[in-house]
Design an enzyme around this catalytic site. Structure first.
Site, PDB file in Angstrom:
ATOM      1  CD  GLU A 159       2.704  28.680  -5.173  1.00 19.95           C
ATOM      2  OE1 GLU A 159       1.115  28.214  -4.805  1.00 19.95           O
ATOM      3  OE2 GLU A 159       3.313  27.964  -5.777  1.00 19.95           O
ATOM      4  CD  GLU A 172       6.154  26.444  -2.307  1.00 23.70           C
ATOM      5  OE1 GLU A 172       5.827  25.887  -2.894  1.00 23.70           O
ATOM      6  OE2 GLU A 172       5.363  27.073  -1.271  1.00 23.70           O
TER       7      GLU A 172
END
Ligand SMILES: *[C@@H]1O[C@H](CO)[C@@H](O)[C@H](O)[C@H]1NC(C)=O
Ligand SMILES: *[C@@H]1O[C@H](CO)[C@@H](O)[C@H](O)[C@H]1NC(C)=O
Ligand SMILES: *[C@@H]1O[C@H](CO)[C@@H](O)[C@H](O)[C@H]1NC(C)=O
Ligand SMILES: *[C@@H]1O[C@H](CO)[C@@H](O)[C@H](O)[C@H]1NC(C)=O
Ligand SMILES: *[C@@H]1O[C@H](CO)[C@@H](O)[C@H](O)[C@H]1NC(C)=O
Ligand SMILES: *[C@@H]1O[C@H](CO)[C@@H](O)[C@H](O)[C@H]1NC(C)=O
Ligand SMILES: *[C@@H]1O[C@H](CO)[C@@H](O)[C@H](O)[C@H]1NC(C)=O
Length: 657
Positions: free
Chosen positions: A185, A265
């Site tokens: 991320e 995710e």
């Protein structure tokens, strides 16, 4: 189904002798940009995967959890590698026991699960400092997750150890790993340093080769992908249930106009912080969006499929400072203890609509045993034990030193000085710059007088005569793992003041509590009677001094199949740390919640000798008022928030039904 390793090696041997056949038969895993999919061995492939962190499950249970994941119909598992778990001292690597990553990969392979590897170096993961080792902070102004040369040098050394180990586990080399994530991320991080990402890609390629599929993961929004996506690294997104799936994948298409859709995710649940309500995500919401994702032909990884436990001191924290609980149950389809839930069966039913799932017997939930109450007795106060806890002896310093200054990674540091003046009236003992990281247990003249807590309580009033000893035991509650404030120093990171004056002349004890508990040293000599407090002008509070308590649990021998898993409850206790047979099972804090019980895996228990339970209770014990026991029960309690602290939202695409 079960792939025998011998077969794989034989297969390789055979084909390397006959190079002509290599091209058609060598295992391969690639991106098919024409047909918007992955290609496995040249054929269309879509994965349904689930996250499992080997670092949050005892090795003893890896196989059980992986089998349950396999039986749910998953093609793959995804796992993070926490750098700090393997290199807690620079240059000293640990891949043994519960850290035996290669054994974990081998098990996945034998069971028939592919692996999506997330080696970081930064992983977030609700792990102390996002998986980065704390010793990086020795250089105080290091800019983590950038091309800072000191950071890169450490990354290069670590990856130079790790990635060559991983190479033989790549799919194309006969192993289970199909894809490897670079960073994590990164688009959510302020630095947006492409030199850093390019450096990582070069590093990964140099160790793993050109044919491995590297990928990135970012929030499903253009803002995230701007700094997260990089050419040569396949960009994927993450998002939870309840949103518009088409719209979320449009964000991925901004970075990857062609290729497979991937949600790396997909949130089956959510994490917990101390003092906030337990997170629950409804099964209906999870399966509904899962079907939408699978209908689109997209690839998905469910985060988490099993959360497990953040044992020891490994948890991280979010900002404003909010440390995560010991349980990482995550309301996932398999519970913290690996039990099958309704969510598990509902997800399995959905998967069954899209692919053939394995037949055969589902491994059952592991049985739990309520061993009942165990009498605890006081061993020693922490300050009585300094001679054994502080092996290197104290350091004298004018102003306080941090954990890292003392080369201490985790746990507790004791700061001692004496009151420079009489404080006959209540006088504020303060941390004006909010530099108690993260909780301090304060005593004057051997009497507990109060607690300072980062962001929550920066001043208490104390009384005492000049010369009285002031003890400030500081606990690290876990380093920030997300956002721009990663350089999270622990200890007294700024001065304390008494009234208007800066306190000086500290004696600082770095404490090796875990070693001492492991060696059973606290049990050797009984506690002295509490020396009667001197120079105390105000009555004692309900607090008691940080103190070790011990008890033994004997596993009954008439009952078959023991030891079994259990949960430990702390009736009347407030906050502290639990060890059983020297294994640090994590923090307990029932006086704040939401977690009330801690998971005790059978693998730490012994039938051969009495099991040694050690608590370090920091605030109050029940022993002078009532029963002085801990209790082993069948059932976890994870949802009992006693003190409600303002909820913190990390800003993920996430809804709580
Ligand atoms: C192309 O993708 C579809 C699914 O989107 C799949 O069913 C088909 O087999 C793929 N074709 C090839 C040639 O890989
Ligand atoms: C979801 O997003 C797509 C693309 O932005 C849009 O066309 C569609 O109307 C949205 N669906 C809903 C139910 O809002
Ligand atoms: C400390 O005591 C003073 C009075 O001496 C009082 O005004 C103040 O509220 C007290 N502060 C705390 C934190 O209890
Ligand atoms: C403590 O205060 C002194 C004197 O004001 C200052 O020089 C020092 O940097 C401070 N130390 C910390 C850790 O804040
Ligand atoms: C701190 O220690 C120094 C050196 O021993 C001494 O001169 C000074 O007076 C001490 N300060 C306090 C506040 O006790
Ligand atoms: C508990 O501690 C005692 C004394 O050190 C030791 O003899 C015993 O083996 C320990 N129990 C276990 C299960 O390790
Ligand atoms: C906690 O969860 C249990 C089991 O799901 C439930 O029965 C109970 O009502 C919950 N308690 C709170 C305080 O939410």
């Amino acid at each position: 189904m079960i792939v025998s390793t011998a077969g794989v090696f034989f297969f390789f041997f055979f084909f390397t002798l006959i190079p002509v056949s290599l091209s058609s038969a060598a295992p391969s895993f690639t991106v098919d940009y024409k047909n918007n999919s992955f290609l496995k061995d040249g054929e269309y492939f879509r994965y349904i995967s689930g996250s499992i962190h080997y670092s949050r499950i005892p090795r003893f249970y890896w196989k059980d959890r992986l089998l349950k994941m396999y039986m749910a119909g998953l093609d793959a598992v995804q796992t993070y590698i926490p750098w700090s778990f393997h290199e807690s001292v620079p240059g000293v690597f640990d891949f043994s026991g519960d850290r035996d990553l290669e054994y974990f990969l081998q098990l996945c392979h034998e069971i028939g699960l592919l692996v999506i590897l997330r080696p970081g170096p930064y992983i977030c993961a609700e792990w102390d400092l996002g998986g980065l080792p704390a010793w990086l902070l020795k250089k105080k102004d290091i800019v983590l997750r950038t091309a800072d040369p000191d950071y890169l040098a450490a990354v290069d050394k670590w990856m130079g150890k790790l990635l060559p180990m991983m190479k033989r586990h790549l799919y194309q080399n006969g192993g289970a790993i199909i894809t490897v994530q670079v960073e994590n991320e990164y688009g959510s991080y302020f630095a947006c340093d492409f030199d850093y990402l390019r450096h990582l890609v070069k590093l990964f390629r140099s160790h793993l080769g050109d044919d491995v599929v590297l990928f990135s993961t970012d929030g499903a929004g253009l803002g995230y992908l701007k700094c997260g996506a990089l050419q040569g690294v396949y960009a994927t997104v993450d998002f939870g249930p309840g949103g518009n799936v088409t719209k979320a994948f449009e964000a991925q298409r901004y970075a990857e106009p062609h290729g497979p859709l991937v949600n790396s995710e997909y949130y089956t649940g959510w994490l917990d912080h101390w003092g906030e309500p337990h997170s629950i995500v409804s099964t209906d919401a999870v399966v509904k969006t899962l079907e939408e994702i699978l209908d689109l032909g997209a690839n998905v990884n469910m985060y988490m499929f099993i959360g497990g436990t953040t044992f020891g001191y490994w948890n991280g924290a979010n900002t404003p400072f909010a440390p995560q609980t010991t349980s990482y149950d995550f309301d996932a389809p398999l519970t913290e203890a690996g039990d099958l839930t309704q969510k598990y069966f509902a997800i399995r039913k959905v998967i069954k609509k899209y692919k053939k799932i394995p037949g055969g017997v589902l491994p059952p939930s592991t049985p739990k045993f309520a061993y009942g109450k165990v009498q605890m007795k006081k061993l020693k106060t922490l300050s009585e034990s300094l001679d054994i806890l502080s092996i290197s002896g104290p350091v004298k310093t004018l102003y306080p030193l941090s954990f890292i200054d003392l080369n201490q990674q985790f746990g507790f540091v004791l700061y001692q000085t004496s009151l420079p003046v009489d404080c006959l009236k209540p006088t504020p003992l303060s941390s004006p710059l909010n530099g108690v990281h993260d909780r301090a247990y304060v005593s004057v003249g051997g009497v507990a007088v109060g607690i300072l807590e980062r962001n929550k309580c920066i001043s208490i009033n104390i009384t005492g005569r000049a010369g009285s000893r002031l003890d400030v035991l500081v606990e690290s509650m876990g380093r920030i793992n997300y956002g721009k404030n990663l350089n999270d120093f622990k200890g007294l990171v700024t001065n304390l003041t008494l009234g208007a004056d800066v306190l000086t002349n500290w004696t600082v004890f770095s404490l090796g509590i875990d070693e001492v508990v492991r060696e059973g040293l606290l049990w050797d000599t009984p506690s002295q009677q509490d020396s009667s407090p001197t120079h105390i002008l105000s009555p004692p509070t309900s607090l008691s001094l940080p103190t070790f308590y011990g008890g033994t649990l004997k596993i009954p021998d008439q009952i078959p199949d023991l030891p079994q898993d259990t949960y430990i409850q702390f009736p009347g206790w407030s906050k502290g740390q639990l060890w059983i047979n020297g294994v640090n099972l994590g923090r307990y804090w029932p006086s704040r919640g939401p977690q009330v019980t801690l998971f005790v895996p059978a693998s730490v228990l012994s039938t051969e000798a009495p099991n040694n339970i050690t608590l370090l209770e920091l605030e109050t014990c029940p022993c002078t008022r009532g029963e002085c026991v801990v209790q082993f029960t069948h059932t976890p309690i994870l949802n009992f928030t006693v003190t409600h602290i303002k909820p913190y939202n990390r800003g993920q695409t996430f809804i709580t039904p």
